[in-house]
Design a protein around this motif. Structure first.
Motif, mmCIF file in Angstrom:
data_model
loop_
_atom_site.group_PDB
_atom_site.id
_atom_site.type_symbol
_atom_site.label_atom_id
_atom_site.label_comp_id
_atom_site.label_asym_id
_atom_site.label_seq_id
_atom_site.Cartn_x
_atom_site.Cartn_y
_atom_site.Cartn_z
ATOM 1 N N VAL A 1 22.201 -50.659 65.404
ATOM 2 C CA VAL A 1 21.777 -50.652 66.828
ATOM 3 C C VAL A 1 20.450 -51.537 66.950
ATOM 4 O O VAL A 1 20.109 -52.414 68.009
ATOM 5 N N LYS A 2 19.426 -51.025 66.216
ATOM 6 C CA LYS A 2 18.230 -51.637 66.344
ATOM 7 C C LYS A 2 18.121 -52.960 65.850
ATOM 8 O O LYS A 2 17.466 -53.845 66.679
ATOM 9 N N LEU A 3 18.872 -53.532 65.018
ATOM 10 C CA LEU A 3 19.032 -55.175 64.718
ATOM 11 C C LEU A 3 19.524 -55.697 66.106
ATOM 12 O O LEU A 3 19.186 -56.852 66.465
ATOM 13 N N THR B 1 19.008 -59.343 70.272
ATOM 14 C CA THR B 1 19.458 -59.816 71.782
ATOM 15 C C THR B 1 18.031 -60.039 72.523
ATOM 16 O O THR B 1 17.957 -61.035 73.387
ATOM 17 N N HIS B 2 16.931 -59.230 72.290
ATOM 18 C CA HIS B 2 15.595 -59.407 72.991
ATOM 19 C C HIS B 2 15.197 -60.799 72.616
ATOM 20 O O HIS B 2 14.446 -61.222 73.353
ATOM 21 N N ASP B 3 15.111 -61.042 71.434
ATOM 22 C CA ASP B 3 14.565 -62.400 71.014
ATOM 23 C C ASP B 3 15.501 -63.612 71.179
ATOM 24 O O ASP B 3 15.259 -64.680 70.686
ATOM 25 N N VAL C 1 28.438 -51.709 75.644
ATOM 26 C CA VAL C 1 27.048 -51.624 75.492
ATOM 27 C C VAL C 1 26.713 -51.507 73.955
ATOM 28 O O VAL C 1 27.463 -50.951 73.234
ATOM 29 N N ILE C 2 25.409 -51.737 73.669
ATOM 30 C CA ILE C 2 25.029 -51.478 72.220
ATOM 31 C C ILE C 2 24.334 -50.231 72.233
ATOM 32 O O ILE C 2 23.117 -49.948 72.828
ATOM 33 N N ARG C 3 25.176 -49.314 71.364
ATOM 34 C CA ARG C 3 24.500 -47.872 71.446
ATOM 35 C C ARG C 3 25.091 -47.122 70.193
ATOM 36 O O ARG C 3 26.007 -47.509 69.494
#
Length: 654
Positions: free
Chosen positions: A113-115, A120-122, A249-251
């Motif tokens: 999830v963190k990766l 996604t944010h980058d 969703v990413i969860r």
């Protein structure tokens, strides 16, 4: 003409007569597929314009291929650019529209999830390749249709704190039915060159792939239902949902099901034109009128300066030659100018060995740039041949070491009057520029290694580069130096006095004039530099090498003019220390290139995030600026040297 001369010339004429039909963008042979034939998609490294650090596709929890991950053979340029091309589970059957299931991942853990959220944010993009064509997608921004290569890992809707993963892809494969014709097709690329005969063409009848478009979607699937399916089981087609509750969703503890659809669409695009859509991408078109206007103005101004300068020198020489010896002596007592430094103009400069080293490396870099751009302009280094441009540049640089050694040693002999110490000079030439580049790349490589990026150069590749340098570049540089010791000695036309002449005091330091001289060469380069930087850092295609060749030739002319004019100005004020000033008069353009790179970082790469990305950008920009300094400085120095030699050879000296 020789035994093979006439047949080769005849073949060239015949091929040239069919240029409109016979030639296509080099890169690979045309491949046709029969209906139902299996076609596989390859995946490249994940890339982002925000971080400029590529990562392996399978570093994210994507579906692996059923027969395992297999890396494709990559050339030297691809490895240095951080490309890592692997096989993928995505496969099509030619001209068969279908919707298929791939896999359902295990429950996402905290690391996954963190990766995924970070990628996604980058704004990381997934890059796919089908039949050597990258996948592209279309979006609308402010009513304008924008074309991109690849698709995002995920997205974050505006006003939402949740991130969603792209887990469903809708492919549209553009195909052109090929039935054979009387046209000969020539292909140049990694497999070499070949002619496809008419009989071969009839056997190749089928479908050509001329385009690949992808529409990325995020679709919430029922993991209990989809976990019972096998890979490549058929599923019902879906429309891309717009509601967040219907998206994946990413969860943590979420299971992600990956699916895809493929649709084959007939297209009028033919094989020779299939790269046109990529090379004409919005935002990467060269503004021809703007560039031509800038170049014409700069060339016109430089031409005026050069013409005025030639008339001035000719007038001085004519006036000097018309005087008798007594009048010349009286003129030397009364007048000042370049005629008074005749006994010092060829005095050995400070750090003469370093000057010879930089001239040798500058010749090597200039030769590499010219030959590379010429070959690229002729179509031998196209985007279809990934990494070939960088590979060709490295190979050319290695083999042009012979010219570096020759020019460096010959200048050394001219300055010193002998060839003592030439082997040491050749070693310095062979190690100076590559050593600085290796040092910078090593520092950047440690940064990339720490980030687990595919952009990091493997240790094995480091040893390969060192081996190529030691086994090819160094011996050729020594060979060139040896030939330089055997070349005809360049004699100075005047004798050098034992006591140096005092240089008159000046109102302003000479380095200001040297730095200012670099603005004119930079004016010929900066518009084209913008598109080159956009190609490197924004992932845009650059394929106007023909115009780049014109810009390069114009840059050479302007560098030579600026350096000669500045040298003449220094000699006119009795400043005989012209050697280094001639080098940096044109070489100072590198300072403006580096400053422009910083400007591009601040204003055009505002999305670049983090100090690591900025360090990578500045590191690569410093290598580019240093190479430009050596190249342009060498052009200016050599022209100034020949000018000064000719100028003082034209004066009668007692």
């Amino acid at each position: 003409m020789g035994i093979l001369g006439f047949p080769l010339a005849l073949l060239f004429v015949l091929l040239l007569g069919n240029t409109s039909d016979a030639f296509y963008l080099p890169g690979s042979y045309m491949h046709t597929y029969g209906k139902g034939e299996v076609i596989s998609i390859k995946v490249n490294s994940l890339t982002s314009i925000e971080t400029e650090m590529p990562f392996n596709y399978y570093s994210l929890p994507y579906c692996p291929p059923p027969d395992g991950i297999k890396k494709s053979a990559e050339n030297l340029g691809e490895l240095l650019m951080g490309d890592q091309i692997d096989n993928s589970p995505y496969r099509f059957r030619m001209y068969v529209n279908e919707s298929l299931f791939l896999c359902t991942t295990p429950s996402l853990n905290e690391h996954d999830v963190k990766l995924l959220k970070q990628r996604t944010h980058d704004l990381y993009q997934v890059n796919m390749i089908l039949d050597n064509l990258p996948a592209m997608r279309y979006t609308e921004q402010n009513g304008i249709k924008v074309q991109w290569t690849g698709y995002p890992v995920g997205y974050t809707p505006s006003g939402s704190s949740e991130d969603y993963i792209i887990n469903h892809l809708k492919f549209k494969v553009l195909v052109h039915k090929y039935e054979g014709s009387e046209v000969q097709v020539i292909g140049t690329g990694e497999e070499g060159m070949g002619v496809i005969t008419q009989n071969d063409q009839k056997q190749m009848a089928g479908y050509e792939i001329v385009g690949l478009e992808v529409i990325p979607c995020s679709v919430k699937r029922d993991p209990e239902v989809f976990s019972k399916l096998n890979m490549y089981d058929k599923i019902d087609p879906v429309s891309c949902p717009l509601e967040p509750e219907k998206s994946q969703v990413i969860r943590e503890q979420e299971k992600v099901s990956f699916t895809y659809e493929v649709e084959f669409v007939d297209s009028d695009i033919r094989w020779p034109s299939r790269w046109d859509a990529y090379l004409k991408m919005d935002g990467a078109r060269v503004h021809w009128f703007s560039i031509m206007n800038s170049l014409m103005v700069i060339f016109f101004l430089a031409g005026i300066v050069f013409v005025i300068f030639l008339r001035t020198v000719r007038r001085d020489l004519t006036r000097y030659e018309e005087l008798d010896k007594e009048a010349q002596a009286q003129m030397n007592e009364e007048l000042s100018g370049w005629k008074l430094v005749v006994g010092d103009v060829f005095r050995e400069p400070t750090c003469s060995k370093l000057l010879c080293v930089m001239i040798g490396d500058g010749v090597q870099i200039t030769g590499m740039a010219v030959v590379t751009i010429v070959f690229a302009a002729l179509g031998f280094m196209s985007p279809a041949s990934r990494g070939m441009l960088l590979t060709g540049m490295i190979i050319l640089y290695l083999f042009l070491g012979i010219f570096a050694g020759y020019f460096g040693v010959r200048l050394w002999r001219t300055i010193k009057g002998g060839s003592e110490g030439w082997p040491s000079l050749c070693w310095s030439i062979a190690c100076f520029f590559p050593g600085i580049v290796f040092a910078i790349l090593t520092i950047l490589n440690f940064i990339l290694w720490g980030s687990n990026s595919t952009g990091a150069i493997p240790i094995s590749l480091f040893f390969i580069l060192l081996s190529l340098w030691f086994c090819i570049s160094v011996p050729l540089t020594l060979l060139g130096g040896f030939l330089g010791t055997r070349a005809e000695h360049i004699q100075f036309p005047v004798r050098t006095n034992q006591i140096p002449r005092e240089i008159p005091a000046r109102k302003y330091p000479s380095w200001l004039l040297v730095l200012g001289a670099g603005t004119l060469p930079f004016g010929t380069l900066f518009i084209e530099l913008f598109f080159i930087l956009s190609s490197i850092w924004l992932g845009r295609f650059y394929y106007v090498f023909g115009f780049l060749l014109v810009v390069l030739l114009l840059l050479v002319i302007v560098c030579a003019e600026v350096s000669v004019v500045l040298t003449y100005m220094h000699l006119c004020v009795e400043d005989w220390r012209w050697w280094w000033k001639a080098f940096f008069a044109s070489g100072s353009v590198a300072l403006y290139v580096f400053l422009y790179s910083i400007n591009y970082l601040v204003f055009d790469l505002r999305s670049l995030s983090g100090p690591v990305s900025a360090i990578l950008y500045l590191g690569y920009s410093s290598i580019m600026a240093f190479a430009i300094m050596l190249s342009t400085g060498t052009i200016g120095f050599l022209m100034s040297f020949f000018f000064v030699h000719y100028l003082f050879s034209s004066v009668k000296i007692d």
